[in-house]
Design a protein around this motif. Structure first.
Motif, PDB file in Angstrom:
ATOM      1  N   TRP A  99       1.020  -1.214  -0.039  1.00 26.97           N
ATOM      2  CA  TRP A  99       0.020  -0.043  -0.254  1.00 26.97           C
ATOM      3  C   TRP A  99       0.881   1.357   0.014  1.00 26.97           C
ATOM      4  O   TRP A  99       0.779   2.056  -0.931  1.00 26.97           O
ATOM      5  N   ALA A 100       1.930   1.278   0.674  1.00 25.67           N
ATOM      6  CA  ALA A 100       2.940   2.329   0.885  1.00 25.67           C
ATOM      7  C   ALA A 100       3.333   2.738  -0.508  1.00 25.67           C
ATOM      8  O   ALA A 100       3.532   3.768  -1.014  1.00 25.67           O
ATOM      9  N   GLY A 101       4.194   1.571  -0.949  1.00 19.18           N
ATOM     10  CA  GLY A 101       4.969   1.711  -2.346  1.00 19.18           C
ATOM     11  C   GLY A 101       3.871   2.274  -3.360  1.00 19.18           C
ATOM     12  O   GLY A 101       4.360   3.113  -3.983  1.00 19.18           O
ATOM     13  N   THR A 102       2.661   1.420  -3.609  1.00 15.94           N
ATOM     14  CA  THR A 102       1.982   2.053  -4.538  1.00 15.94           C
ATOM     15  C   THR A 102       1.420   3.370  -4.366  1.00 15.94           C
ATOM     16  O   THR A 102       1.089   4.031  -5.477  1.00 15.94           O
ATOM     17  N   SER A 103       0.890   3.900  -3.330  1.00 17.05           N
ATOM     18  CA  SER A 103       0.362   5.094  -2.915  1.00 17.05           C
ATOM     19  C   SER A 103       1.347   6.195  -3.388  1.00 17.05           C
ATOM     20  O   SER A 103       1.111   7.318  -4.023  1.00 17.05           O
ATOM     21  N   ALA A 119       3.313  -1.743 -12.579  1.00 19.16           N
ATOM     22  CA  ALA A 119       2.781  -3.146 -13.131  1.00 19.16           C
ATOM     23  C   ALA A 119       3.558  -4.282 -12.769  1.00 19.16           C
ATOM     24  O   ALA A 119       3.255  -5.223 -12.498  1.00 19.16           O
ATOM     25  N   VAL A 120       5.008  -3.962 -13.000  1.00 25.92           N
ATOM     26  CA  VAL A 120       6.027  -5.053 -12.801  1.00 25.92           C
ATOM     27  C   VAL A 120       5.962  -5.453 -11.288  1.00 25.92           C
ATOM     28  O   VAL A 120       5.893  -6.625 -10.785  1.00 25.92           O
ATOM     29  N   PHE A 121       5.832  -4.280 -10.466  1.00 21.34           N
ATOM     30  CA  PHE A 121       5.743  -4.521  -8.984  1.00 21.34           C
ATOM     31  C   PHE A 121       4.642  -5.241  -8.759  1.00 21.34           C
ATOM     32  O   PHE A 121       4.736  -6.099  -8.034  1.00 21.34           O
ATOM     33  N   VAL A 126       1.856 -10.853  -6.959  1.00 20.05           N
ATOM     34  CA  VAL A 126       0.818 -11.667  -6.898  1.00 20.05           C
ATOM     35  C   VAL A 126       1.148 -13.189  -6.280  1.00 20.05           C
ATOM     36  O   VAL A 126       0.636 -13.644  -5.478  1.00 20.05           O
ATOM     37  N   PRO A 127       2.280 -13.933  -6.845  1.00 18.70           N
ATOM     38  CA  PRO A 127       2.602 -15.172  -6.433  1.00 18.70           C
ATOM     39  C   PRO A 127       2.784 -15.109  -5.001  1.00 18.70           C
ATOM     40  O   PRO A 127       2.522 -16.224  -4.363  1.00 18.70           O
ATOM     41  N   PHE A 128       3.483 -14.111  -4.425  1.00 20.00           N
ATOM     42  CA  PHE A 128       4.068 -14.120  -3.038  1.00 20.00           C
ATOM     43  C   PHE A 128       2.543 -13.992  -2.154  1.00 20.00           C
ATOM     44  O   PHE A 128       2.639 -14.759  -0.979  1.00 20.00           O
ATOM     45  N   LEU A 156      -5.026  -7.498 -11.500  1.00 21.57           N
ATOM     46  CA  LEU A 156      -5.966  -6.930 -12.510  1.00 21.57           C
ATOM     47  C   LEU A 156      -5.383  -5.312 -12.572  1.00 21.57           C
ATOM     48  O   LEU A 156      -5.335  -4.910 -13.572  1.00 21.57           O
ATOM     49  N   THR A 157      -5.155  -4.974 -11.422  1.00 22.53           N
ATOM     50  CA  THR A 157      -4.500  -3.519 -11.500  1.00 22.53           C
ATOM     51  C   THR A 157      -3.080  -3.415 -11.932  1.00 22.53           C
ATOM     52  O   THR A 157      -2.761  -2.785 -13.040  1.00 22.53           O
ATOM     53  N   GLY A 158      -2.453  -4.497 -12.275  1.00 21.72           N
ATOM     54  CA  GLY A 158      -1.006  -4.531 -12.772  1.00 21.72           C
ATOM     55  C   GLY A 158      -1.346  -4.735 -14.249  1.00 21.72           C
ATOM     56  O   GLY A 158      -0.343  -4.185 -15.038  1.00 21.72           O
ATOM     57  N   LEU A 159      -2.193  -5.213 -14.644  1.00 21.94           N
ATOM     58  CA  LEU A 159      -2.672  -5.400 -16.014  1.00 21.94           C
ATOM     59  C   LEU A 159      -2.882  -3.924 -16.742  1.00 21.94           C
ATOM     60  O   LEU A 159      -2.693  -3.747 -17.971  1.00 21.94           O
ATOM     61  N   TYR A 160      -3.862  -3.354 -15.824  1.00 23.61           N
ATOM     62  CA  TYR A 160      -4.097  -1.849 -16.248  1.00 23.61           C
ATOM     63  C   TYR A 160      -2.850  -0.998 -16.489  1.00 23.61           C
ATOM     64  O   TYR A 160      -2.695  -0.375 -17.193  1.00 23.61           O
ATOM     65  N   GLU A 161      -2.031  -1.282 -15.481  1.00 23.31           N
ATOM     66  CA  GLU A 161      -0.686  -0.271 -15.501  1.00 23.31           C
ATOM     67  C   GLU A 161       0.075  -0.701 -16.460  1.00 23.31           C
ATOM     68  O   GLU A 161       0.789   0.042 -17.038  1.00 23.31           O
ATOM     69  N   ALA A 162       0.071  -2.053 -17.020  1.00 22.00           N
ATOM     70  CA  ALA A 162       0.786  -2.454 -18.300  1.00 22.00           C
ATOM     71  C   ALA A 162       0.326  -1.876 -19.546  1.00 22.00           C
ATOM     72  O   ALA A 162       0.933  -2.287 -20.588  1.00 22.00           O
TER      73      ALA A 162
END
Length: 234
Positions: A99-103, A119-121, A126-128, A156-162
């Motif tokens: 939350w902190a990093g993405t914000s 998106a990479v982040f 996800v797997p973790f 899903l958010t990562g796909l949008y950011e990609a």
């Protein structure tokens, strides 16, 4: 002749079990706080992803997430470690940092513009989160489902950011609303359970998690000598 009966006789050396005491401090469960913070953050962020909050006000919303969600989940994670629940603690602290990093990165970027680095982040996260869900499924399936929903939302958010269009963002927004409702129920059920000292609303505990509520003190403390902080090595 000396009286042997008056001479102190050597005694058997004390064993480790005889001289060692493991002290445990009762604390309130930190999971309701972690669940409510996650649910609140997910629902609030969804209002931005679904367009219910204007993009011009996104910085205000992201600051609120940094002030509200991040510290509460961080505190819940620390106390989960104190409560000897490594899985819950790891998940809560991982989500707090996410939350902190993405914000922060979103605050420093143009509103509404996809970020490939983010998106990479998110996709790497996800797997973790799914691994933590798998570890929790054996004893706390309710928590495992919450982590799975969170992993889906990150994906899903990562796909949008990609740059794959607006559809993944809309799906992520609605999944965040679902996470908010699910976390609300889970946190309430845990609060009621903690107050009543018994399960009232279904939590579907199994194995060790069920024993922790229904079992006796001896059953819960038997394995304490093998836990981190007591054993010699992690």
């Amino acid at each position: 002749m000396p009286d042997d009966s008056a001479t102190p006789q050597p005694t058997e050396p004390l064993t480790t079990d005889a001289v060692t005491r493991i002290v445990l401090r009762p604390i309130a469960s930190p999971l309701p706080l972690g669940f409510f913070a996650l649910g609140m953050g997910s629902a609030v962020l969804s209002t931005l992803q679904l367009g219910w909050v204007p993009l011009a006000q996104s910085s205000v919303l992201l600051l609120l997430l940094l002030i509200f969600v991040v510290p509460l989940q961080f505190i819940a994670g620390l106390f989960a470690f104190v409560a000897r629940d490594a899985g819950a603690a790891t998940a809560l602290l991982l989500l707090s940092a996410a939350w902190a990093g993405t914000s922060v990165t979103s605050l420093n970027s143009p509103p509404g513009e996809p970020l490939v680095a983010q998106a990479v982040f998110l996709l790497a996260l996800v797997p973790f989160v799914l691994a933590l869900a798998g570890a929790s499924a054996q004893s706390k399936p309710l928590f495992a489902v919450l982590l799975c929903l969170t992993a889906v939302r990150f994906g899903l958010t990562g796909l949008y950011e990609a740059g794959l269009g607006n559809a993944p963002q809309v799906a992520a927004g609605w999944s965040g609303i679902g996470i908010g409702a699910y976390a609300l129920y889970s946190g309430l059920a845990l609060l009621v359970e903690d107050g009543k000292q018994r399960t009232v609303l279904p939590l579907f505990r199994r194995g060790a998690a069920r024993t922790s509520i229904e079992g006796g003190l001896r059953e819960q403390l038997t394995a304490a000598q093998q836990e981190a902080g007591v054993r010699h090595q992690l």
